[in-house]
Structure formats: C-alpha cells, structure tokens
Design an enzyme around this catalytic site. Structure first.
Site, PDB file in Angstrom:
ATOM      1  CD  GLU A   4      96.693 -49.602  45.482  1.00  0.00           C
ATOM      2  OE1 GLU A   4      95.439 -49.706  45.499  1.00  0.00           O
ATOM      3  OE2 GLU A   4      97.295 -48.628  45.965  1.00  0.00           O
TER       4      GLU A   4
ATOM      5  CG  HIS B 106      99.504 -47.322  56.204  1.00  0.00           C
ATOM      6  ND1 HIS B 106      99.331 -46.048  55.722  1.00  0.00           N
ATOM      7  CD2 HIS B 106      98.457 -48.032  55.731  1.00  0.00           C
ATOM      8  CE1 HIS B 106      98.227 -45.984  55.012  1.00  0.00           C
ATOM      9  NE2 HIS B 106      97.674 -47.182  55.004  1.00  0.00           N
TER      10      HIS B 106
END
Lengths: 326, 432
Positions: A60, A129
C-alpha cells in the site's frame, strides 16, 4: 430510473469518468484480473485495458505513493485500498504527502487523486479489520472525506471526487455494497460538502452518515409508531462539513442525536456536537446525544460484536433521552 | 406567619432597584397600601407600597443599597414573632450570593403578592434549565424561576415553558416580585485607576440608558439628514404669541414647543414615517397616534429622561407648552410614572439652549427616528432678488433627523424633515 447496487453505482461512476478523461486510471490490489476484491471494478480491465486498470502487489505504501506522484504530474489516479484498514501502512503517503503537497509547494503542485475502498466493521472481521478511520482523516487539513450512504450518493459523490483538484478520502461501507437503489444515468454529480435530509421530521434530529443512515432510518420508523417524528440528516461529506444543514435541522427540532459506527473518544461525532452546541446553544432543549461503538476494539465473537456496535435500540433510547421520555 | 418583603417591579424595565429611603421603621404597623419605602428604579423614584398588613419586623437592607428584582428587603409579620428560622433559611439559601452592600442574609422564597402561574417549589438558587427553555421563557415573559422542571434533576425544559404559557397566557410584567437574589453587579471598572481616581456607582437610570444606547447604536442602522430652517417668521410669531400669552396669563411658548409641534404635524402629514419596527426587523407597526418623546436632561451626571407628549399633533401650542413643562419638572424630580415615559412613537432632542449648532442623536428603538435641534442664530444668507444675489441676515436653525433605515428610507426621511422645516418657516401651519 435504473436500480443499481452500491458497487455497480461506484463502477458506473469510475467508468463514466474514465471514458471522459484519459488521465484517470484505477490502481490497487486485485482491481484487474480478479475483477475487484469486492467486485467494484467488475469488467473495467476488459473495458479500459491494463494501462488504466492496474493490479499492484500487496504494498500500500508503494502504490499510494505512486498515486501521489502521478497526481502531482497531472494524472488523476483512483487508488483502491482493499480496505481502509490497510491504509495504516500507507498513512504517511496520505497524511504527509497527498494532504500537504499543495500547501508546501506554495500552490505549484496539487494532488487530484481519490483513495477509496471499504471501511468500518462488517460481520466478524475481527478488531484489526473493523476500523473506522474517518476521524483520523478528517483531522488532516488538505484532505476531503466522503462517506456515502446510498447508491445514488455513491455515484454522484465519486464522480465529484474524481474531478476534484485535491485528494479525496472516499470511505465505502462494506455492508452497503449489495444495497440496491435508484441511480440517475450518466452525468449526475453531487457536490462535495453538501448534505442531504434523508427523512424530514420535527421532534429530533439524527445526524448519521454511511451505513449508520440506515440504522437511523430504522430507528425513525420505530419511533414513528410512538408518535415521534425524526429528521435524519446525512452530511455525506464529512470534510468539508455541511454544518449549516445540521444547524437548520436542530433549530427546528431542538434536539440532536449523532450516530456513528466509530468508537466514541475523539471521534467525528464529537466535532458535530461541538459545532451544534456552538451555533445552536439557545435552541437546544436537551444535551446532545451520541450513539457510537463501545470504546473497545471490535470483538470477533458474534455475540460480543453485536453488543459493541450501535443498534436500533440504542438509537431509539438516545432519542428518547433527548425528549425526556424515559 | 412572617414573610419576606421582596423588591417589586416598579418599572417595566427594572432589573434591580436602589432602596432610596425607608419610610417605615422596624416595629411600625403596616396597613394594606402603606408606603414602606422609596425605591430608585432605572427610570424614576417610586413609592413601594405593601398589599399585606402586619408589622415591619426587620429591615434587611440599608437606604442606598441596590437589590435585585425579587430580592428580600425586609420581613413582615406579627409583633414579637420569631423570625430566626426565616433569617436562617434566607442566609442558607443566599449562600455567598449577596447584592451589593446588602448587610443582612438575603435570598429565599415567599413572594409578597401574586401567586406563581405554575406551582413551584421554593427556588433556592441557580435555575436548572435547557438553553432553549431559558430563551423561550425570556421571549414569552414567563418567570422561569417559578416553573417546576420535569427534566432530570428538575431541569426546566421546553414542554414546561409551553405548559406555563398555556396556563398563564400573558404573564404581565407587573406580576410581582420574583424571588431570587443574585449578586448585584459590582462596580466593574476596567479602566486602570491612577492616584486620585475613584470608581463611581452609576445611578440606575444611567445604567439602563447605557445598556439601551449601546444596543440602539449597534443594532439600529442609523443615517442622518440635516437641513436648515429660516425662522425669522417663527421668531416674530413666537413673540406675538408670548405677548398675548403674557397678557392673558397663559403659558410661555418656547422654540422647542414650536419644533415639537412642527415635528408632530410633519408626522401626521407623512404617516409612512410614523412606524415602530420589531427588534429582528421582520415586522412593523404603523401608528395612528403621534406621541413624541421629549428628551429632558436631569441634573448633571444623572442622565436624562424622555417623557412622552401624547397626541402632540392635535394639541394647541399652549397645551403642549404646559404639558412639556409639567412633565419635565416631574421628570427632574424622578416622579414620572412608567406610562409617562414609555410608548413614544418618535423623539425630539434639543441642545440649542446650550449653544449647540447641530448634532446627531441616537434613536430610541422601536421608534424610527429622532430629531436633533440646534440653536436659533443669526446667519448671513445669500438670497436671489430680481436675478441678483444679495446677502441678508436671517435667523436660522439647523435640524438633524436620525432615521432607522429599516423603516425610513432617504427619500422618506427627507420628506419628513422638509415638512418639519415647512412648519417652522410657515408658522401659521402650526396653528391650523
């Protein structure tokens, strides 16, 4: 008007914009050959080719950084994060580069990019998450932050975000991807910074965004049976915030409940509460209420997760507290 | 059963009063209607009568003390009655809160008159209320201290105010004495004191004026129109009038009386300027009456008062002169009743007698304007005669009209002022 799912609306927004402007490209993990981790980019590789729909490694920091650099030299990247949870490894690129380049270059450079992907809790994703990061990004001058609640809003806002001259953090709720709704065809734009009244009412204002708008509307239905009329205000864009729309509503109802999925401490709801008390002090008949996740990491266990996340009963109870009905 | 005597509302706008003088001593018998003290309100010195009978058991404040509206000033009861409980209760309720220079323990319940619109527990201190409830109470004139709150911890909320309003549709300002004592504002002087400087307590009338003037100058969009009037004819007219008046033993007519009449006449001729506007500027009232507030200076440093001459347009000059004289005299003695200095529709102020040529006055809302009058003086004027300019000496005066632009536009103001000038230049119009 055609009915589309939330993910189809996002797909349509990106595809229409990419047809319009060859400088726009989509980049991220699994956006191409896998057709999107959540199938938002379904068919886009076939339509626009590998130069404009680019699969990346799991890196990322690298591909968000590439997006920043591409934007600085005139491209208009859409960077998809598989989820906003992974933005943490790219956060320096977002907060320190994307957000600050315009100011630090004295306006010589700008970063017209969209960083988008699902955020917030879904079902049993576990603590790491299930993060809601809007407060973090809203706390950073230089970024715009958008959190749509309907397919139509998703399309109109994403198109505006792509055309915006500055970096836009676009947070989608994973559980909304399959939600259906009417979506206007073609050129349909919703300006950033413009909120929407999702339901008109007179007794209490609920401010909610993203997935929590649905919760607020459900609570409103329950309360309607008891003769309580709820106005649901969806700011849609959290930064810049359409606070005047919220003030107008609170001045009418004299009560305000904020619903957010994020944990309460130092959260975005606190900012709304600050502004409402500052501008509507003499209009308030009760303290502003906030419904949020419990102040813990979101648990994996279903029974615990459902206790931690906001639900209709908690929203109803908060509204009744503002009406002194308990 | 002894009760507290509290500071009553003796003028519509008073928030506190100075107990100027006790007219009853401790131990005196009180019959209903007896005057127990004189109170200096924000506007005038007023008598303080009691409705109940008994004995004045205790004076809780000294002459000269400032007491909040509803603050205790004394105790009324039966001779020899034990009032220690009442004093203790008062002291406890008062806590540290003390009106400026109130020696005895103060504060506590027991209104003298008029029952509360809604039964309420005896207020003991701070009112707990939502901000909205406070605003609604302020707007509607409901006394929030008398409302029992239905919210948590007795918080007064919107529905409680609505209930109170439904039960007491128009809570008149005069209904008595509310019941809380708060600390009276101490003399707060922000300027630095140097040797020899001393802080001075302002009389009520000046404190009220200070507040209202700041509000007026900050919230009313003023503009100013200035015009001169040639008053040779007026001067002669006045001398004739006064010669006749003297012979008949009538009232002497002043220049100010004539301007008052001219203004009243102009307002009748230009009725669009005779309006009052609401503070938010959203609604206005068109007046049928022409009631002129006339500024009267009190002793130096004491401020000014504006008695109202009702229906000034329809009164004769002699009647106006008498009335202005009489109101001004009582105004200076602070003996005017509230209805004698409120409810004007336009104002007049004159500094001509102090040699001022012209000045710009501050409007007294909701009135839409004020006329400021300068001195009559001989001035050189250029007049055209047979196509030639020539210089002449003429008596003239300068008039300045301050207008609230929300009500009076430039053209309308100009018309009003020109009508005033016309009346002054053609004085026969003033007796028609």
């Amino acid at each position: 008007m055609p009915r589309l799912s939330f993910r189809e609306a996002l797909n349509q927004a990106m595809s229409e914009e990419m047809e319009r402007d060859p400088n726009i490209f989509l980049m991220g993990e699994e956006v191409g050959h896998y057709q999107g981790a959540y199938k938002v980019s379904q068919g886009m590789l076939q339509r626009f080719g590998e130069k404009r729909v680019i699969d990346t490694p799991i890196a990322e920091c690298g591909f968000v950084g590439i997006g920043v650099g591409a934007a600085m030299v005139g491209m208009r990247p859409i960077i998809e994060l598989m989820t906003w949870n992974f933005s943490l490894v790219a956060i320096d690129q977002i907060l320190n580069n994307a957000a600050k380049i315009r100011q630090m270059s004295g306006g010589q450079l700008s970063v017209p990019m969209v960083i988008r992907g699902p955020g917030g809790a879904a079902h049993q994703l576990g603590a790491q998450h299930s993060n809601s990061f809007e407060a973090t990004y809203c706390n950073t001058p230089g970024l715009k932050v958008v959190m749509p609640s309907t397919p139509a809003d998703a399309k109109g806002l994403l198109k505006s975000a792509i055309r915006d001259a500055d970096p836009v953090v676009f947070i989608e709720a994973e559980l909304l991807y399959s939600e259906q709704g009417e979506v206007p065809d073609g050129e349909f734009l919703i300006p950033l910074g413009k909120g929407d009244i999702k339901r008109a009412g007179t007794d209490c204002t609920i401010v909610a965004y993203s997935k929590m708008v649905g919760l607020a509307l459900e609570a409103a239905k329950v309360l309607e049976k008891e003769g309580i009329s709820i106005e649901v205000v969806d700011p849609r864009t959290l930064r810049p915030l359409d606070d005047e729309l919220i003030f107008q509503s609170v001045r009418k109802t004299n009560r305000c409940v904020i619903v957010q999925e994020a944990t309460p401490h130092s959260s975005f709801g606190g900012e709304i509460a600050y502004r409402v008390q500052r501008e509507c002090f003499d209009d308030l008949d009760a303290p502003i209420e906030r419904v949020a996740s419990e102040d813990v990491p979101v648990p994996y266990a279903l029974n615990l997760e459902s206790i931690v996340l906001p639900d209709v009963a908690r929203v109803v109870a908060a509204v009744k507290r503002t009406l002194y009905l308990q | 059963m002894a009760t507290l005597i509290v500071m009553p509302r003796l003028s519509p706008t008073m928030e506190e009063g100075v107990l100027a003088k006790w007219t009853k001593k401790e131990g005196d018998k009180i019959a209903p209607g007896d005057i127990i003290a004189e109170v200096e309100t924000d506007k005038a010195n007023m008598d303080f009568p009691l409705e109940d009978e008994g004995v004045l058991l205790r004076q809780l404040v000294k002459a000269g003390d400032t007491v909040r509206l509803g603050g205790p000033v004394g105790i009324l009861g039966e001779a020899g009655e034990d009032i220690s409980a009442l004093l203790a209760e008062a002291a406890q309720a008062a806590g540290g809160a003390k009106a400026a220079a109130v020696p005895a323990p103060v504060a506590a319940p027991a209104p003298v008159a008029a029952p509360a619109p809604v039964a309420a527990p005896a207020p003991t201190g701070r009112v707990i209320a939502s901000p909205l409830a406070r605003r609604l109470a302020d707007d509607s004139g409901v006394d929030i201290r008398r409302i029992a709150g239905s919210g948590p911890g007795g918080r007064v909320v919107k529905r409680d105010i609505e209930k109170a309003m439904a039960q007491a549709p128009a809570a008149p300002a005069q209904t008595a004495a509310s019941v809380q004592v708060a600390a009276a504002p101490a003399v707060a002087v922000s300027a630095q004191l140097f040797a020899g400087d001393e802080p001075v307590a302002l009389p009520m009338i000046r404190r009220t004026a200070a507040k209202r003037l700041v509000e007026a100058k900050q919230t009313v969009p003023h503009f100013y129109l200035t015009s001169d009037a040639g008053v040779d004819a007026l001067w002669q007219f006045r001398e004739q009038l006064n010669a006749s008046a003297q012979a008949a033993g009538g009232e002497k007519i002043s220049v100010n009386d004539l301007v008052l009449k001219a203004l009243a006449r102009a307002l009748r001729v230009v009725p669009s300027a005779n309006m009052a506007i609401s503070p938010d500027g959203q609604t206005a009232i068109k007046h049928q009456r022409v009631d002129i507030s006339v500024a009267v200076a009190l002793n130096e440093g004491e401020g000014l008062i504006t008695p109202v001459v009702r229906n000034a347009d329809s009164k004769s000059l002699g009647a106006l002169a008498r009335e202005v004289r009489e109101l001004a005299a009582r105004g200076r003695e602070k003996k005017l009743r509230p209805d004698e200095y409120t409810g004007g529709t336009f104002s007049l102020t004159n500094l001509g007698m102090y040699g001022i040529r012209e000045f710009f006055a501050i409007i007294n809302p909701p009135e839409p304007g004020i006329l400021a009058v300068g001195r009559v003086e001989k001035r050189p004027v250029v007049v055209e005669k047979d196509g030639k300019d020539e210089l002449r000496i003429e008596r003239r005066m300068t008039l300045t009209l301050s207008c609230d632009h929300r009500v009076i536009d430039g053209a309308l103001g100009a018309r009003l002022l020109s009508e005033v000038v016309r009346g002054l230049e053609h004085p026969m119009l003033l007796v028609l």
